[in-house]
Scaffold this motif. Structure first.
Motif: not given
Ligand SMILES: O=c1ccn([C@@H]2O[C@@H]3COP(=O)(O)O[C@H]3[C@H]2O)c(=O)[nH]1
Length: 244
Positions: A189, A63-64, A185-186, A178, A10-11, A211, A155, A61, A133
């Motif tokens: 994902h 990373d894709h 956190l997000n 994660f 990921g990232a 990822h 994602d 994004h 996403h």
């Molecule tokens: O709060 C966060 C937000 C994002 N990220 C990473 O940053 C990447 C951004 O691109 P993506 O959306 O493909 O994947 C995401 C994650 O791998 C993270 O580790 N923590």
């Protein structure tokens, strides 16, 4: 069909590695699912770039999709040298003005895909489902003429659509960005526990977590997914190959 994992981080790519990229091969057709940073270099260990028929970009994004612009230049050069006879087909999920911006559009045929799209490449059929996403993003299902199927999630946050879309597939390549302690956190994902919950309902033949984060012990992701899903779980790695 044969799947080769080209990159799974990921990232950003870890040292000498790549972010999202998955090569599918079936009866002479070659499709790349996502083309993140580092993918183009690693991909050439498994195929020449001229042999690629199509690329699917799940979302915009880096990373894709970062390396798709380098792939455009590789296509340009190989066509100018006569090594490649046709443009690269690029299928991309985006909405509105959020789109790829190629410099040499004559070498890339860009197709916007939606959840209603059905794409045929050789004897493979591709379908798409919308994820949760930060930007428009799809999951991709690939079905062979023999009825074998794979879903690659792109994602996504936890949602019913990815469960329904993945139901009963032979292989589910599912993001697991994660650890379970990072649940809040997000929302765009999955934690490994959520990936396991999805698999527990969708019941794929095989679950591959991808990822992956740049910290912690990835075996912990397997343990967290296995709390919910009692089928086979594997961590993606560069060069992982499966026949489906
Ligand atoms: O709060 C966060 C937000 C994002 N990220 C990473 O940053 C990447 C951004 O691109 P993506 O959306 O493909 O994947 C995401 C994650 O791998 C993270 O580790 N923590």
């Amino acid at each position: 069909m044969d799947l080769t994992v080209i990159g799974y981080w990921g990232a950003y790519p870890d040292k000498n590695e790549a972010t999202s990229g998955y090569l599918l091969e079936h009866k002479g057709s070659k499709i790349l699912l996502d083309c993140g940073s580092g993918v183009l270099s690693k991909l050439q260990n498994y195929t020449t770039l001229e042999e690629l028929d199509a690329v699917v970009i799940t979302h915009l994004h880096a990373d894709h999709m970062a390396d798709v612009y380098s792939l455009e230049f590789a296509t340009l050069i190989s066509m100018q040298l006569g090594r490649r006879l046709k443009p690269l087909e690029v299928y991309v999920y985006y909405k509105d003005s959020n789109r790829l911006d190629f410099s040499y559009p004559q070498y890339v045929n860009v197709h916007q895909v939606t959840p209603q799209s059905v794409v045929t490449i050789g004897e493979l059929t591709l379908e798409f489902s919308e994820n949760i996403h930060e930007v428009p993003c799809c999951a991709v299902k690939v079905t062979s003429g023999e009825g074998k199927s794979l879903v690659y999630s792109g994602d996504t946050g936890y949602c019913q659509k990815i469960i329904d879309f993945s139901w009963g597939v032979d292989v589910l390549v599912l993001e697991s960005s994660f650890y379970s302690w990072q649940k809040e956190l997000n929302q765009g994902h999955l934690t490994a526990g959520e990936a396991g919950q999805i698999a527990a309902i969708a019941q794929p033949g095989r679950l591959i977590l991808t990822h992956l984060p740049h910290y912690g012990d990835h075996q912990q992701l397997v343990l967290e997914a296995s709390v919910h899903y009692n089928g086979e779980i594997q961590l993606a790695y560069c060069g992982m190959r499966l026949t489906i």
